[in-house]
Design a protein around this motif. Structure first.
Motif, PDB file in Angstrom:
ATOM      1  N   VAL A 119       3.513   7.180  72.427  1.00  6.08           N
ATOM      2  CA  VAL A 119       4.575   7.993  71.840  1.00  6.08           C
ATOM      3  C   VAL A 119       4.501   7.937  70.313  1.00  6.08           C
ATOM      4  N   LEU A 120       4.249   6.742  69.766  1.00  7.73           N
ATOM      5  CA  LEU A 120       4.291   6.548  68.318  1.00  7.73           C
ATOM      6  C   LEU A 120       3.210   7.341  67.586  1.00  7.73           C
ATOM      7  N   VAL A 121       1.961   7.218  68.010  1.00  4.94           N
ATOM      8  CA  VAL A 121       0.858   7.799  67.245  1.00  4.94           C
ATOM      9  C   VAL A 121       0.960   9.321  67.158  1.00  4.94           C
ATOM     10  N   PRO A 122       1.146  10.062  68.270  1.00  6.56           N
ATOM     11  CA  PRO A 122       1.288  11.520  68.129  1.00  6.56           C
ATOM     12  C   PRO A 122       2.498  11.930  67.289  1.00  6.56           C
ATOM     13  N   LEU A 123       3.612  11.199  67.435  1.00  2.93           N
ATOM     14  CA  LEU A 123       4.797  11.537  66.648  1.00  2.93           C
ATOM     15  C   LEU A 123       4.556  11.310  65.155  1.00  2.93           C
ATOM     16  N   ALA A 124       4.018  10.141  64.810  1.00  2.34           N
ATOM     17  CA  ALA A 124       3.793   9.824  63.397  1.00  2.34           C
ATOM     18  C   ALA A 124       2.789  10.786  62.774  1.00  2.34           C
ATOM     19  N   VAL A 125       1.699  11.041  63.479  1.00  5.39           N
ATOM     20  CA  VAL A 125       0.662  11.921  62.930  1.00  5.39           C
ATOM     21  C   VAL A 125       1.152  13.369  62.902  1.00  5.39           C
ATOM     22  N   LEU A 210       3.826   7.395  55.524  1.00  7.10           N
ATOM     23  CA  LEU A 210       2.486   7.212  54.970  1.00  7.10           C
ATOM     24  C   LEU A 210       1.587   8.404  55.293  1.00  7.10           C
ATOM     25  N   VAL A 211       1.666   8.898  56.542  1.00  9.95           N
ATOM     26  CA  VAL A 211       0.884  10.079  56.899  1.00  9.95           C
ATOM     27  C   VAL A 211       1.335  11.271  56.056  1.00  9.95           C
ATOM     28  N   ARG A 212       2.629  11.430  55.910  1.00 11.18           N
ATOM     29  CA  ARG A 212       3.165  12.547  55.124  1.00 11.18           C
ATOM     30  C   ARG A 212       2.672  12.492  53.685  1.00 11.18           C
ATOM     31  N   ALA A 213       2.719  11.300  53.066  1.00 11.35           N
ATOM     32  CA  ALA A 213       2.272  11.153  51.682  1.00 11.35           C
ATOM     33  C   ALA A 213       0.778  11.440  51.549  1.00 11.35           C
ATOM     34  N   GLY A 214      -0.020  10.925  52.495  1.00  8.66           N
ATOM     35  CA  GLY A 214      -1.454  11.173  52.444  1.00  8.66           C
ATOM     36  C   GLY A 214      -1.801  12.633  52.636  1.00  8.66           C
ATOM     37  N   PRO A 244      -7.847  14.402  58.224  1.00 13.39           N
ATOM     38  CA  PRO A 244      -8.678  13.181  58.089  1.00 13.39           C
ATOM     39  C   PRO A 244      -8.455  12.461  56.768  1.00 13.39           C
ATOM     40  N   ALA A 245      -8.377  13.214  55.667  1.00 16.51           N
ATOM     41  CA  ALA A 245      -8.155  12.564  54.375  1.00 16.51           C
ATOM     42  C   ALA A 245      -6.757  11.969  54.287  1.00 16.51           C
ATOM     43  N   GLY A 246      -5.783  12.651  54.876  1.00 16.39           N
ATOM     44  CA  GLY A 246      -4.420  12.159  54.823  1.00 16.39           C
ATOM     45  C   GLY A 246      -4.181  10.944  55.689  1.00 16.39           C
ATOM     46  N   LEU A 247      -4.973  10.787  56.749  1.00 14.96           N
ATOM     47  CA  LEU A 247      -4.797   9.639  57.641  1.00 14.96           C
ATOM     48  C   LEU A 247      -5.311   8.335  57.039  1.00 14.96           C
ATOM     49  N   GLY A 248      -6.229   8.424  56.085  1.00 14.85           N
ATOM     50  CA  GLY A 248      -6.833   7.225  55.512  1.00 14.85           C
ATOM     51  C   GLY A 248      -5.818   6.184  55.070  1.00 14.85           C
ATOM     52  N   PRO A 249      -4.827   6.543  54.228  1.00 14.75           N
ATOM     53  CA  PRO A 249      -3.857   5.524  53.789  1.00 14.75           C
ATOM     54  C   PRO A 249      -2.966   5.007  54.920  1.00 14.75           C
ATOM     55  N   ALA A 250      -2.809   5.788  55.993  1.00 19.50           N
ATOM     56  CA  ALA A 250      -1.885   5.405  57.060  1.00 19.50           C
ATOM     57  C   ALA A 250      -2.529   4.576  58.153  1.00 19.50           C
ATOM     58  N   VAL A 251      -3.856   4.601  58.267  1.00 16.52           N
ATOM     59  CA  VAL A 251      -4.529   3.916  59.374  1.00 16.52           C
ATOM     60  C   VAL A 251      -4.251   2.410  59.396  1.00 16.52           C
ATOM     61  N   PRO A 252      -4.313   1.690  58.254  1.00 14.55           N
ATOM     62  CA  PRO A 252      -4.009   0.256  58.321  1.00 14.55           C
ATOM     63  C   PRO A 252      -2.609  -0.034  58.855  1.00 14.55           C
ATOM     64  N   VAL A 315     -11.300   3.663  58.389  1.00 16.25           N
ATOM     65  CA  VAL A 315     -10.904   4.328  57.143  1.00 16.25           C
ATOM     66  C   VAL A 315     -12.084   5.003  56.446  1.00 16.25           C
ATOM     67  N   PRO A 316     -13.246   4.329  56.265  1.00 17.88           N
ATOM     68  CA  PRO A 316     -14.363   5.036  55.619  1.00 17.88           C
ATOM     69  C   PRO A 316     -14.840   6.259  56.400  1.00 17.88           C
ATOM     70  N   LEU A 317     -14.710   6.238  57.713  1.00 22.12           N
ATOM     71  CA  LEU A 317     -15.152   7.375  58.513  1.00 22.12           C
ATOM     72  C   LEU A 317     -14.244   8.585  58.333  1.00 22.12           C
ATOM     73  N   LEU A 318     -13.004   8.353  57.873  1.00 21.18           N
ATOM     74  CA  LEU A 318     -12.088   9.456  57.623  1.00 21.18           C
ATOM     75  C   LEU A 318     -12.269  10.064  56.242  1.00 21.18           C
ATOM     76  N   ASP A 319     -13.044   9.384  55.384  1.00 29.87           N
ATOM     77  CA  ASP A 319     -13.284   9.882  54.033  1.00 29.87           C
ATOM     78  C   ASP A 319     -14.301  11.014  54.118  1.00 29.87           C
ATOM     79  N   PRO A 320     -13.953  12.211  53.651  1.00 33.38           N
ATOM     80  CA  PRO A 320     -14.908  13.331  53.726  1.00 33.38           C
ATOM     81  C   PRO A 320     -16.222  13.038  53.012  1.00 33.38           C
TER      82      PRO A 320
END
Length: 326
Positions: A119-125, A210-214, A244-252, A315-320
């Protein structure tokens, strides 16, 4: 392959071994801290089992039988050597192998954690992407304000309110998540609803923001502007470039939240009486059942370290720039 390409690729090829070695060192350090913490706690299993009024010779005999009279370094080496092979000894309280005691509860915590994660991951993303693409507009302010409100409410307050409304008030859901003998949570899915909502409400706010900010930052990047100018459809821009770029800061943070959910959520399990791994830790601590306490603590640390290792590698894999073929 040119020498410049080789220099770029070589650090990435060493990422897995280096991070994995670091994770193993962290687990080793955690094992030392866990053992030291249980050693520093007042009393021991012998006095806890026999009571403070037990004769000194009976306590000494039990300490000898449990091996508690051996020097602490020797007991640590013996415990750690068996733990790396999956043998955590026997429970002082029940005499059963610790692995069996944990298995009875860990499955319940795993089901609860996976349900909350699903529930959390789809909602947050999803909400973070939607709000980030509308940064500064009314929808973004509504989502961000709601997330901020959720973050301000303690977990036990959220759970108590849900219990009062949906269990005591409306009678739609059970107030406690107790399971019958031989039953699992999937046999009574209704017992998962309130704990899952409680856990998601606690973890959602930080991850969503965090996802929103990224996403908001990625949406203003030159690469995204160039894709739009080249006529790339907005849906593809959002999914291929922005997300993908926006998820980088939120993944940790997502990884830490998932580790918390899978490792047993103490407040939610205690509040709803859910028979999970966190509740087992509380019971074992009260009974001075040291082998169970040590095993549960080490298991929780292993889940957290694994989740953070996955985040570090993802995180590096999400970096374009990192994903671009060379």
């Amino acid at each position: 392959m040119s020498s410049s390409q080789s220099r770029v690729r070589r650090p990435r090829s060493r990422l897995w071994p280096a991070r994995s070695a670091g994770a193993l060192l962290v687990l080793f350090a955690v094992s030392v801290l866990v053992f030291a913490a249980t050693e520093a706690a007042p009393g021991d299993a012998a006095t806890a089992r026999l009571g403070p009024q037990a004769p000194a010779d009976a306590v000494a005999a039990l300490r000898d039988r449990l091996g508690l009279d051996r020097p602490a370094p020797l007991r640590y080496l013996d415990w750690f050597g068996h733990a790396v092979r999956g043998d955590f000894g026997a429970s002082y309280a029940s005499g059963r192998p610790v692995g069996e005691v944990i298995a009875d509860r860990f499955g319940n915590s795993l089901v609860l954690g996976l349900a909350a994660t699903a529930v959390l991951v789809p909602l947050a993303v999803g909400l973070g992407l939607w709000a980030g693409l509308r940064a500064g507009r009314r929808g973004d302010r509504l989502v961000s304000g709601t997330a901020l409100g959720l973050a301000a409410v303690p977990e036990f307050v959220t759970g108590a309110l849900l219990m009062a409304v949906f269990a005591a008030g409306l009678g739609w859901l059970p107030a406690v998540s107790l399971l019958g003998a031989g039953q699992g949570p999937l046999d009574e899915p209704s017992v998962l609803v309130l704990p899952v909502i409680t856990l998601v409400s606690v973890c959602l706010a930080q991850n969503l923001r965090l996802v929103r900010a990224g996403v908001a930052e990625a949406a203003r990047s030159p690469a995204v502007e160039a894709a739009r100018l080249n006529g790339v459809p907005e849906s593809r821009v959002a999914l291929r470039y922005v997300l993908p770029a926006g998820l980088g800061p939120a993944v940790p943070m997502l990884a830490r939240s998932v580790a918390y959910l899978l490792g047993g959520a103490l407040v939610a399990e205690s509040l709803f009486g859910y028979p999970g791994i966190a509740a087992l830790l509380v019971d074992a601590t009260a009974a001075r059942d040291v082998p169970v306490v040590q095993a549960v603590a080490l298991l929780g640390a292993a889940v957290a370290v694994a989740a953070n290792l996955f985040a570090d590698l993802a995180v590096p894999l999400l970096d374009p720039v990192q994903r671009r073929p060379r």
